[in-house]
Design an enzyme around this catalytic site. Sequence first.
Site, short mmCIF file in Angstrom:
data_model
loop_
_atom_site.label_atom_id
_atom_site.label_comp_id
_atom_site.label_asym_id
_atom_site.label_seq_id
_atom_site.Cartn_x
_atom_site.Cartn_y
_atom_site.Cartn_z
N HIS A 79 -33.87 -16.87 -38.62
CA HIS A 79 -34.01 -15.77 -39.56
C HIS A 79 -32.77 -15.59 -40.44
CE1 HIS A 79 -36.28 -14.89 -35.81
NE2 HIS A 79 -37.24 -14.73 -36.69
N HIS A 129 -35.61 -5.89 -39.98
CA HIS A 129 -36.02 -7.25 -39.62
C HIS A 129 -34.80 -8.16 -39.72
CE1 HIS A 129 -37.89 -11.23 -39.92
NE2 HIS A 129 -38.94 -10.69 -39.30
N GLU A 131 -34.29 -11.13 -40.72
CA GLU A 131 -34.11 -11.85 -41.97
C GLU A 131 -33.57 -10.93 -43.06
OE1 GLU A 131 -36.57 -14.02 -45.52
OE2 GLU A 131 -37.49 -14.10 -43.52
N CYS A 200 -42.18 -18.01 -48.57
CA CYS A 200 -42.16 -19.45 -48.30
C CYS A 200 -43.56 -20.05 -48.32
CB CYS A 200 -41.44 -19.73 -46.98
SG CYS A 200 -42.47 -19.53 -45.51
N SER A 228 -43.24 -10.63 -35.00
CA SER A 228 -43.29 -11.70 -36.00
C SER A 228 -43.89 -11.15 -37.29
CB SER A 228 -44.15 -12.86 -35.48
OG SER A 228 -44.51 -13.73 -36.53
N SER A 273 -44.55 -19.11 -35.99
CA SER A 273 -43.71 -19.37 -34.82
C SER A 273 -44.54 -19.53 -33.53
CB SER A 273 -42.68 -18.24 -34.64
OG SER A 273 -43.27 -16.97 -34.77
#
Length: 316
Positions: A79, A129, A131, A200, A228, A273
């Site tokens: 992340h 989060h 990230e 992404c 997630s 993931s």
Amino acid sequence: MTKPPLTLHLAAPRGFCAGVDRAIKIVEMALQKWGAPVYVRHEIVHNAFVVDGLRAKGAVFVEELDECPPDRPVIFSAHGVPKSVPAEARAREMVFVDATCPLVSKVHIEAARHHEAGLQVVMIGHEGHPETVGTMGQLPEGEVLLAETVADVAALRPRDPDRLAFITQTTLSVDDTADIVAALMARFPAIVGPHKEDICYATTNRQEAVRAMAPDCDAILVVGAPNSSNSRRLVEVGMKAGCPYAQLVQRASEIDWRALDGAGSVGITAGASAPEVLIEEVIDAFRDRFEITVKPVVTAEENVEFKVPRVLREPA
């Protein structure tokens, strides 16, 4: 006793993306190179099955760097981390390996370029989060403003409305993000966006597959962890695309069979993931109860691969 018939729509792409695959490989190669224990700051990816498997091989998961001894290697999760974390590792003369997904690193580089150009940055992402924390931590305090919703855009107070840029977390809902971007551009016409979308390819592809199968499904199951982001977005996308019921499950044991009573078609996908073995476990659980017909729903082909850091390719 005759089993009732059921059609399983199996999304493709689903499950592991290149960034997750690389991050797991980094931990495994680090254990091979340096032996156990190898420390990992934060869950390497958001999946308990994967984390438990690596823990069994000798990985030790911690939340902060000060929980790591200075004489053992430490890995930063996929992340990404704030700039202060590798700086602290260098100060302590620790061996560290950065498993940040290259597509997250791309957003970090964008943020740095905007800052160098004198622009304040708006990050579209989820507060707290990992990230988002890592990306906002690339720049000094106050240089990144967070917007989670369209309503947040109205509350933003930039120092100069004409000197703004925006970036996004890579695992967001494509549709929701488009609404926030539209609100930003309406309020700040001069705002600078990314050259290429920050969300992404894997997130986009998995959402597209769910969107394609949702109208034909009575229910959708998303295999993934509750922490997630990309897995949770798949549940939302399925519901918005016309499926009346969608559920997030970590394992087959979590399936709410009563909620699926009377369903004739169920869609199955997995967050980026979640390993394929867990998807097979879910399919087997359906096979035990139904006479199933599996229909693949293929919307894209993925052949992306990211190299592991050089330090792991060199001999010990």
